[in-house]
Design an enzyme around this catalytic site. Structure first.
Site, PDB file in Angstrom:
ATOM      1  N   ASP A  99       0.868  -1.170   0.000  1.00 15.89           N
ATOM      2  CA  ASP A  99       0.000   0.000   0.000  1.00 15.89           C
ATOM      3  C   ASP A  99       0.915   1.234   0.000  1.00 15.89           C
ATOM      4  O   ASP A  99       1.415   1.619  -1.060  1.00 15.89           O
ATOM      5  CB  ASP A  99      -0.837  -0.141   1.287  1.00 15.89           C
ATOM      6  CG  ASP A  99      -2.111   0.659   1.289  1.00 15.89           C
ATOM      7  OD1 ASP A  99      -2.081   1.807   0.857  1.00 15.89           O
ATOM      8  OD2 ASP A  99      -3.135   0.135   1.746  1.00 15.89           O
ATOM      9  N   THR A 103       5.727  -0.821   5.245  1.00 15.13           N
ATOM     10  CA  THR A 103       6.025  -2.112   5.884  1.00 15.13           C
ATOM     11  C   THR A 103       7.117  -2.851   5.124  1.00 15.13           C
ATOM     12  O   THR A 103       8.134  -3.254   5.696  1.00 15.13           O
ATOM     13  CB  THR A 103       4.754  -3.006   5.920  1.00 15.13           C
ATOM     14  OG1 THR A 103       3.720  -2.286   6.581  1.00 15.13           O
ATOM     15  CG2 THR A 103       5.020  -4.317   6.634  1.00 15.13           C
TER      16      THR A 103
HETATM   17  C1  PRP Z   1      -0.803  -4.844   6.248  1.00 19.14           C
HETATM   18  C2  PRP Z   1      -0.411  -5.777   5.104  1.00 19.14           C
HETATM   19  C3  PRP Z   1       0.966  -5.321   4.743  1.00 19.14           C
HETATM   20  C4  PRP Z   1       0.945  -3.838   5.056  1.00 19.14           C
HETATM   21  C5  PRP Z   1       0.817  -3.044   3.791  1.00 19.14           C
HETATM   22  O1  PRP Z   1      -0.278  -5.321   7.457  1.00 19.14           O
HETATM   23  O2  PRP Z   1      -0.454  -7.119   5.487  1.00 19.14           O
HETATM   24  O3  PRP Z   1       1.961  -5.959   5.517  1.00 19.14           O
HETATM   25  O4  PRP Z   1      -0.201  -3.621   5.902  1.00 19.14           O
HETATM   26  O5  PRP Z   1       0.678  -1.680   4.039  1.00 19.14           O
HETATM   27  P1  PRP Z   1       1.802  -0.589   3.774  1.00 19.14           P
HETATM   28  O6  PRP Z   1       2.366  -0.853   2.406  1.00 19.14           O
HETATM   29  O7  PRP Z   1       1.029   0.719   3.839  1.00 19.14           O
HETATM   30  O8  PRP Z   1       2.824  -0.669   4.866  1.00 19.14           O
HETATM   31  P2  PRP Z   1      -0.811  -4.841   8.905  1.00 19.14           P
HETATM   32  O9  PRP Z   1       0.087  -3.798   9.474  1.00 19.14           O
HETATM   33  O10 PRP Z   1      -2.271  -4.493   8.826  1.00 19.14           O
HETATM   34  O11 PRP Z   1      -0.606  -6.146   9.768  1.00 19.14           O
HETATM   35  P3  PRP Z   1      -1.240  -7.605   9.484  1.00 19.14           P
HETATM   36  O12 PRP Z   1      -0.366  -8.247   8.423  1.00 19.14           O
HETATM   37  O13 PRP Z   1      -1.171  -8.289  10.789  1.00 19.14           O
HETATM   38  O14 PRP Z   1      -2.659  -7.400   8.988  1.00 19.14           O
END
Ligand code: PRP
Length: 173
Positions: A99, A103
């Site tokens: 996104d 992360t």
């Molecule tokens: C979500 C998803 C990715 C990240 C993407 O994880 O699984 O790892 O967000 O978003 P970004 O590109 O804006 O960083 P989340 O933090 O919700 O944790 P989860 O995997 O436990 O759902």
């Protein structure tokens, strides 16, 4: 709260996973593949993907998170890191969605410090419009518009991960 109709059906997802696995199998022939799922979101995609890959591999995980409901906090917490020694390994990071890229950028930088032989990224979904940090994506399942989606591992407040398809999600007013 409303979960819309599937954006990607079970059949579409499974078909695309098989295609990605075929390309990855060709690319990693004779290599030392370590597939690293970024949990929690990638658990379903990772498990389908590795079952379809036809070269020997090892599986490991990173557990990380940065979202509160539908918004990123901008701060990535790593709750669990890989147990495998990544030196001499061809690491493939497996994500459910990219996104903002915050992360994956964090996990990638952290992994590069461990000096793998190679490092590539596979994501099922790419929401390019929201990107804040540019990261090289080697294998992408589907491009998606700027819509909040749930299912097939993806959550809203930790719910809906178990849906076998991917759907748009809207909170009712
Ligand atoms: C979500 C998803 C990715 C990240 C993407 O994880 O699984 O790892 O967000 O978003 P970004 O590109 O804006 O960083 P989340 O933090 O919700 O944790 P989860 O995997 O436990 O759902």
């Amino acid at each position: 709260m409303v979960v819309g109709k599937p954006i990607f059906t079970v059949e579409q997802i499974q078909g695309r996973v098989r295609e990605l696995a075929e390309v990855i199998s060709n690319d990693y022939e004779g290599k030392n593949l370590l597939a690293v799922g970024i949990l929690r979101g990638a658990f379903m995609f990772l498990s389908d993907l590795v079952r379809a890959i036809q070269v020997p591999l090892t599986v490991d995980f990173v557990v990380a998170g940065s979202y509160m409901k539908e918004s990123t906090t901008g701060e990535v917490k790593v709750y669990y890191d890989v147990r495998e020694d990544v030196k001499e390994r061809d690491v493939l990071l497996v994500e459910d969605i990219v996104d903002t890229g915050i992360t994956l950028n964090h996990i990638r930088e952290r992994m590069l410090l461990k000096r793998p032989r190679s490092l590539k990224i596979c994501t099922l979904l790419d929401k390019k419009e929201k990107r804040l940090v540019d990261i090289p994506l080697d294998y992408v399942g589907f491009q998606i518009p700027n819509e909040f989606v749930v299912g097939y591992g993806l959550d809203y407040d930790n719910r809906y991960r178990n849906l076998p398809y991917i759907a748009a999600f809207r909170k009712t007013i």
